[in-house]
Scaffold this motif. Structure first.
Motif, PDB file in Angstrom:
ATOM      1  N   LEU A  39      -3.171  -2.869   2.499  1.00 17.29           N
ATOM      2  CA  LEU A  39      -4.033  -3.196   3.630  1.00 17.29           C
ATOM      3  C   LEU A  39      -4.921  -1.987   3.896  1.00 17.29           C
ATOM      4  O   LEU A  39      -4.428  -0.853   3.976  1.00 17.29           O
ATOM      5  CB  LEU A  39      -3.219  -3.528   4.879  1.00 17.29           C
ATOM      6  CG  LEU A  39      -2.320  -4.768   4.790  1.00 17.29           C
ATOM      7  CD1 LEU A  39      -0.913  -4.371   4.351  1.00 17.29           C
ATOM      8  CD2 LEU A  39      -2.255  -5.493   6.132  1.00 17.29           C
ATOM      9  N   VAL A  98      -7.066  -7.146   3.152  1.00 17.49           N
ATOM     10  CA  VAL A  98      -5.729  -7.254   2.551  1.00 17.49           C
ATOM     11  C   VAL A  98      -5.898  -7.598   1.082  1.00 17.49           C
ATOM     12  O   VAL A  98      -6.614  -8.544   0.734  1.00 17.49           O
ATOM     13  CB  VAL A  98      -4.879  -8.325   3.260  1.00 17.49           C
ATOM     14  CG1 VAL A  98      -3.503  -8.417   2.616  1.00 17.49           C
ATOM     15  CG2 VAL A  98      -4.764  -8.025   4.743  1.00 17.49           C
ATOM     16  N   GLN A 148       0.777 -10.881   3.889  1.00 20.17           N
ATOM     17  CA  GLN A 148      -0.445 -11.543   4.313  1.00 20.17           C
ATOM     18  C   GLN A 148      -1.195 -12.086   3.089  1.00 20.17           C
ATOM     19  O   GLN A 148      -1.038 -11.590   1.985  1.00 20.17           O
ATOM     20  CB  GLN A 148      -1.353 -10.555   5.049  1.00 20.17           C
ATOM     21  CG  GLN A 148      -0.694  -9.835   6.202  1.00 20.17           C
ATOM     22  CD  GLN A 148      -0.337 -10.760   7.342  1.00 20.17           C
ATOM     23  OE1 GLN A 148      -1.115 -11.651   7.682  1.00 20.17           O
ATOM     24  NE2 GLN A 148       0.829 -10.566   7.946  1.00 20.17           N
ATOM     25  N   GLU A 194      -0.009  -5.286  13.646  1.00 16.87           N
ATOM     26  CA  GLU A 194       1.111  -6.179  13.319  1.00 16.87           C
ATOM     27  C   GLU A 194       1.039  -6.642  11.870  1.00 16.87           C
ATOM     28  O   GLU A 194       2.055  -6.706  11.168  1.00 16.87           O
ATOM     29  CB  GLU A 194       1.107  -7.379  14.259  1.00 16.87           C
ATOM     30  CG  GLU A 194       2.288  -8.322  14.043  1.00 16.87           C
ATOM     31  CD  GLU A 194       2.241  -9.518  14.982  1.00 16.87           C
ATOM     32  OE1 GLU A 194       3.075 -10.428  14.815  1.00 16.87           O
ATOM     33  OE2 GLU A 194       1.370  -9.540  15.870  1.00 16.87           O
ATOM     34  N   ASP A 195      -0.165  -6.966  11.390  1.00 18.05           N
ATOM     35  CA  ASP A 195      -0.337  -7.352   9.984  1.00 18.05           C
ATOM     36  C   ASP A 195       0.085  -6.228   9.057  1.00 18.05           C
ATOM     37  O   ASP A 195       0.714  -6.456   8.013  1.00 18.05           O
ATOM     38  CB  ASP A 195      -1.802  -7.716   9.709  1.00 18.05           C
ATOM     39  CG  ASP A 195      -2.187  -9.053  10.314  1.00 18.05           C
ATOM     40  OD1 ASP A 195      -1.275  -9.800  10.722  1.00 18.05           O
ATOM     41  OD2 ASP A 195      -3.396  -9.337  10.386  1.00 18.05           O
TER      42      ASP A 195
END
Length: 357
Positions: free
Chosen positions: A135, A110, A96, A89-90
Motif C-alpha cells: 500500500l 494498493v 484489499q 485501517e486499510d
C-alpha cells in the motif's frame, strides 16, 4: 541504525515450506529517508524529523517504508502525515483489492504482489503462488509504503533509485512508478514459471503412461485465479495514473506509467489464456476418464460374452433329464468341450478384431 529485512530471493522464489524471516515485530519501520534534489539527506531516519526538514527546505520528499504495522504503529505515522482513518485501517488490515483512491492531499494505491513457490512437480505441489500486498500513500512531499507478505521487499529498489538522483529528483511519484514497474515485471516472471507448470500438466493429461489427477489441475486453476484477482483490478488504477492528469503525478512520470500499463495488459492476457487452457485440460481429463471407463466396460462385456458360452452349455447339461442329445455317447463329453472352446475362440477373435479386447 536502520532496521533491515531479509532480502528477496531471485525470481524463482522460495521453496515450499522454507521459513522466511520477517523483521522483528518492533522493526515495523524498515526505512525512512528525506531526499532533496534526488540525494538522501543524512540524519533523517525519523518520519517527523524527515518531514520537517523537507518542508523547511521547501523541496524534496520523504520516503517511509513499513512492514506489517499494527494499529498503534500506524496511528503515530498517520498523525505526522495527516492520513485519513479509513486509509489507515486499510493499511493495517490489508487484504484489499488493487485500487487507487484519491484523498484531499494524497492518494492511496494498493498493489498485490505475487511470488512463485519452487516445487518438484505441479502434480504434487500443495501451493504454487503466494500473494502479498504493498500500500502506498502518495503525497506532494512524501510517499509511505506499507508492505504485507515476506516477498514484497523494496530495499533493492531504494538502492537502485538512489543510484539515479536525476530520476529520484522528479518527486515521490517516481517511487510509485518504480514500485509498480518492479511488481509488474515480477508478474511476468511468475507467469513464465506458471506456463512451464501448465505445459507439464498438459503433457501428463495427453500421455497414457503418466497419470495426473483432476484435483491437481484444479489446484493450478485456483492458483491462476488468485493471480487473476491480483492482476485484473490493477488495470484501472494504472490507466488513471497514465492517462488522467493528477497534481501528484507530474507529466514526465505519467509517461512512464504507460509502459507499466502495457506490461500489465500483457500479463492479464496471459493469465486469461492460462485460465481458459486449464478449463480445457479439465474437460479433456474428464473426457479421457470417460473414454477409459467405456473402454473398460467394453472389455468386461466382451469377456462376459465369452464366459457365457461355457456357462450356458454347462448349465443345460447340468439339468437332471434322462433323454438329452449325445448323453450316452462315449465321445459326447469331448465333443461338448470342443464346441465350447471353438465358440469361445471364435468370439475372442471377432471381438478382438472389432477392438473390444
Amino acid at each position: 541504525m536502520r532496521p533491515t529485512i531479509r532480502p528477496l530471493l531471485p525470481s524463482g522464489g522460495r521453496r515450499a515450506g522454507e521459513p522466511v524471516a520477517p523483521p522483528a515485530r518492533n522493526s515495523y519501520l524498515v526505512n525512512c529517508v528525506a531526499y532533496v534534489d534526488g540525494v538522501a539527506v543524512p540524519e533523517t531516519n525519523d518520519p517527523a524529523t524527515a518531514l520537517a526538514h523537507v518542508r523547511k527546505a521547501g523541496k524534496g520528499f520523504v520516503w517511509v517504508g513499513m512492514f506489517e504495522p499494527d494499529a498503534d504503529d500506524m496511528a503515530g505515522v498517520a498523525e505526522i502525515f495527516g492520513l485519513h482513518e479509513l486509509a489507515v485501517e486499510d493499511a493495517v488490515t490489508a487484504h484489499q483489492r488493487p485500487k487507487l483512491e484519491n484523498y484531499k492531499r494524497y492518494a492511496l494505491m494498493v498493489i498485490k504482489t505475487l511470488n512463485y513457490i519452487e516445487h518438484e512437480s505441479p502434480t504434487t505441489a500443495m501451493e504454487i503462488v503466494e500473494t502479498g500486498e504493498i500500500l502506498t500513500f502518495l503525497g506532494s512531499d512524501f510517499i509511505l509504503t506499507v508492505r504485507h507478505g515476506p516477498h514484497s521487499e523494496l530495499s533493492g529498489l531504494r538502492r537502485d533509485l538512489e543510484d539515479d538522483p536525476e530520476q529520484l529528483a522528479l518527486g515521490p511519484a517516481t517511487v510509485l512508478h518504480a514500485i509498480t514497474d518492479r511488481v509488474v515485471d515480477h508478474y511476468l516472471t511468475v507467469v513464465e514459471d506458471i506456463e512451464d507448470d501448465i505445459d507439464e500438466i498438459e503433457s501428463y493429461v495427453f500421455n497414457p503412461s503418466k497419470d495426473v489427477s483432476i484435483e491437481q489441475i484444479y489446484l493450478l486453476k485456483r492458483e491462476v485465479l488468485e493471480m487473476r484477482r491480483a492482476v485484473a483490478p490493477l488495470r484501472i488504477p494504472l490507466q488513471r495514473l497514465a492517462q488522467t492528469e493528477n497534481p501528484l503525478v507530474p507529466a514526465p512520470v505519467r509517461e512512464y506509467f504507460r509502459d507499466v500499463e502495457d506490461h500489465l495488459n500483457q500479463v492479464a492476457e496471459q493469465v486469461w489464456t492460462f485460465d481458459q487452457l486449464l478449463s480445457s485440460l479439465v474437460d479433456a481429463s474428464l473426457a479421457e476418464a470417460t473414454v477409459q471407463q467405456n473402454e473398460d466396460m467394453r472389455k468386461i462385456s466382451a469377456w462376459a460374452a465369452i464366459a457365457l458360452v461355457p456357462t450356458a452349455i454347462a448349465g443345460i447339461y447340468g439339468m437332471n433329464f434322462d433323454y438329452m442329445p449325445e448323453l450316452s455317447w462315449p465321445f459326447g463329453y469331448p465333443m461338448v468341450i470342443l464346441v465350447i472352446v471353438s465358440v469361445c475362440v471364435l468370439l475372442y477373435r471377432t471381438l478382438r478384431k472389432r477392438g473390444w479386447l
